[in-house]
Design an enzyme around this catalytic site. Structure first.
Site, PDB file in Angstrom:
ATOM      1  N   GLY A  58      26.106  23.579 -39.788  1.00 42.47           N
ATOM      2  CA  GLY A  58      27.261  23.988 -40.592  1.00 42.47           C
ATOM      3  C   GLY A  58      27.901  25.302 -40.174  1.00 42.47           C
ATOM      4  N   TRP A  59      27.537  25.804 -38.993  1.00 38.34           N
ATOM      5  CA  TRP A  59      28.090  27.084 -38.555  1.00 38.34           C
ATOM      6  C   TRP A  59      29.591  26.993 -38.303  1.00 38.34           C
ATOM      7  CZ3 TRP A  59      24.218  29.125 -34.302  1.00 38.34           C
ATOM      8  CH2 TRP A  59      23.016  29.483 -34.951  1.00 38.34           C
TER       9      TRP A  59
ATOM     10  N   ASP B 135      18.094  22.711 -42.356  1.00 44.99           N
ATOM     11  CA  ASP B 135      17.270  21.529 -42.615  1.00 44.99           C
ATOM     12  C   ASP B 135      16.886  21.373 -44.081  1.00 44.99           C
ATOM     13  OD1 ASP B 135      17.446  21.390 -39.908  1.00 44.99           O
ATOM     14  OD2 ASP B 135      15.287  21.249 -39.547  1.00 44.99           O
TER      15      ASP B 135
ATOM     16  N   ASP C  26      22.025  18.158 -31.131  1.00 46.88           N
ATOM     17  CA  ASP C  26      21.520  19.291 -31.914  1.00 46.88           C
ATOM     18  C   ASP C  26      21.627  20.583 -31.093  1.00 46.88           C
ATOM     19  OD1 ASP C  26      20.129  20.868 -33.683  1.00 46.88           O
ATOM     20  OD2 ASP C  26      18.402  19.543 -33.856  1.00 46.88           O
TER      21      ASP C  26
HETATM   22  C1  GLA Z   1      16.546  20.665 -35.991  1.00 48.61           C
HETATM   23  C2  GLA Z   1      17.361  19.662 -36.798  1.00 48.61           C
HETATM   24  C3  GLA Z   1      16.414  18.670 -37.458  1.00 48.61           C
HETATM   25  C4  GLA Z   1      15.565  17.967 -36.407  1.00 48.61           C
HETATM   26  C5  GLA Z   1      14.823  18.998 -35.572  1.00 48.61           C
HETATM   27  C6  GLA Z   1      14.118  18.356 -34.384  1.00 48.61           C
HETATM   28  O1  GLA Z   1      15.767  21.462 -36.831  1.00 48.61           O
HETATM   29  O2  GLA Z   1      18.155  20.299 -37.746  1.00 48.61           O
HETATM   30  O3  GLA Z   1      17.157  17.719 -38.199  1.00 48.61           O
HETATM   31  O4  GLA Z   1      16.400  17.188 -35.597  1.00 48.61           O
HETATM   32  O5  GLA Z   1      15.713  19.996 -35.053  1.00 48.61           O
HETATM   33  O6  GLA Z   1      13.505  19.277 -33.544  1.00 48.61           O
END
Ligand code: GLA
Length: 395
Positions: free
Chosen positions: A199-200, A220, A150
């Site tokens: 999606g950037w 999200d 992430d």
């Molecule tokens: C981002 C991701 C989520 C989750 C949180 C965890 O927002 O997009 O799916 O993994 O971090 O902190």
């Protein structure tokens, strides 16, 4: 040379010069969209070892494992401190990650984990920045089978390294993902690699070239019809980028979390199946209603998602607030989702000839689990508010 010939020559030259983006992702991993569970949508920062073991237990006892779910994925907040050599350890919520992996494997399931290319994860826990190879080795040693990576705190690093230069920032981000992919590959353990950068920069165009087996296409999701529908119906145009080993990921499921109606959750599951999206349940598997289990384990709908042809579906027709989405299947059939995005019921008609099928094509309703019939080549059904009718159309 005539102008026409010049144009043809120029076109050939241009097509020769377009760089062919090699797929780095392993197509034998995630040959169909990954199915499993992820801790974030329900447990967020509270998830611990017991929750993950319970998810594995209930994945088996609820029938989800038999229906195809296999990954049990720990999201953010498992991370502890690094030792003097720089190796990461789990925090007190996860006393022994290797033992947890052994437990999940003993149930016939696989374990996933989460990190960031930045120094901190989105929830502020240690990320993999400066420790990419070490972390990949640690995951493999623990027996991890899936990594969600992430972007989070890597964003300021990209921006600092290449201020006001989006192309250079893109290259830095791609390099960070490629490095983790290669470090995972170097361990020799098959580990599904999930890109999460919301999606950037059209990630669908390059996600596979840096080793991604799937990539988030949006920010999200949350447990509302509005957000789910906004994400799902806006996937239009991305189908060409998905295929075996490399999938668009419109985020995890919210089915069973309580914020949507039964019809809305059926829409969520149907749309994700037509999109060939990863099916990662995001609810508390230890507390599922019969309706939730019925939605998550509908094998007819799951078969659409998991079809080995690996073609993502698209919108075929839109009339007012109703939309028909179709997905070609490996047996020559077509899955069709008849969606009603309005708050009032609406009849929706599927014209068989308009989707290339004869008037006597066979129709099966995948939620009612029964054959239905068209009349003079048309099938009309009243779809409830925010609801769906899902059909399989075969010759
Ligand atoms: C981002 C991701 C989520 C989750 C949180 C965890 O927002 O997009 O799916 O993994 O971090 O902190």
């Amino acid at each position: 040379m005539s102008q026409g010939r010049l144009l043809v020559a120029a076109l050939i030259l241009t097509s020769l010069c377009v760089p062919v983006v090699a797929q780095r992702s392993d197509p034998t991993l995630a040959a169909t969209p990954p199915m499993g569970w992820n801790s974030w949508n329900h447990f967020a920062g509270k998830v611990d070892d017991a929750d993950v073991r319970a998810a594995a237990d209930y994945m088996v006892s609820s029938g989800m494992k038999a229906a195809g779910y296999v990954y049990v994925n720990i999201d953010d907040t498992w991370e502890g401190q690094r030792d003097a050599q720089g190796f990461i350890h789990s925090n007190s919520k996860f006393p022994d990650m290797k033992a947890l992996a052994d437990y999940v494997h003993s149930r016939g399931l696989k374990l996933g984990i989460y990190s960031s290319p930045g120094p901190k994860t989105c929830a502020g826990y240690p990320g993999s920045y400066g420790h990419v190879q070490q972390d990949a080795q640690t995951y493999a040693k623990w027996g991890i089978d899936y990594l969600k990576y992430d972007l989070c705190s890597f964003i300021p690093i990209m921006k600092k390294e290449a201020p006001h230069d989006p192309q250079k920032q893109l290259a830095i981000m791609q390099d960070a993902y490629r490095q983790m992919h290669d470090a995972l590959a170097a361990t020799g353990r098959p580990i599904v690699f999930s890109l999460c950068q919301y999606g950037w920069m059209d990630v669908w165009k390059w996600g596979a070239s840096v080793g991604g087996n799937l990539w988030r296409t949006t920010g999200d999701i949350n447990d509302t019809y509005a957000r789910m529908a906004d994400i799902g119906f806006n996937q239009l145009g991305l189908a060409q980028y998905a295929g075996p080993g490399h999938w668009n990921d419109p985020d995890m499921l919210e089915v069973g979390n309580g914020g949507m109606s039964f019809d809305e959750y059926k829409t969520h599951m149907s749309l994700w199946a037509i999109l060939a999206a990863p099916l990662l349940a995001g609810n508390d598997l230890s507390k599922m209603s019969t309706q939730t289990i019925d939605i998550l384990t509908n094998r007819d709908v799951i078969a659409v998602d998991q079809d080995p042809l690996g073609k993502e579906g698209s919108r075929a027709f839109a009339v007012g607030m109703t939309e028909i989405w179709t997905k070609p299947l490996s047996d020559g059939a077509l899955a069709a989702g008849l969606f009603n995005r309005d708050t009032a019921p609406h009849p929706v008609t599927l014209e068989l000839h308009a989707i290339g099928y004869p008037a006597n094509a066979k129709l099966r309703d995948l939620w009612a689990h029964q054959d239905v019939s068209a009349s003079h080549g048309r099938y009309t059904v009243t779809v409830p508010p925010h609801g769906v009718a899902m059909l399989k159309v075969s010759r």
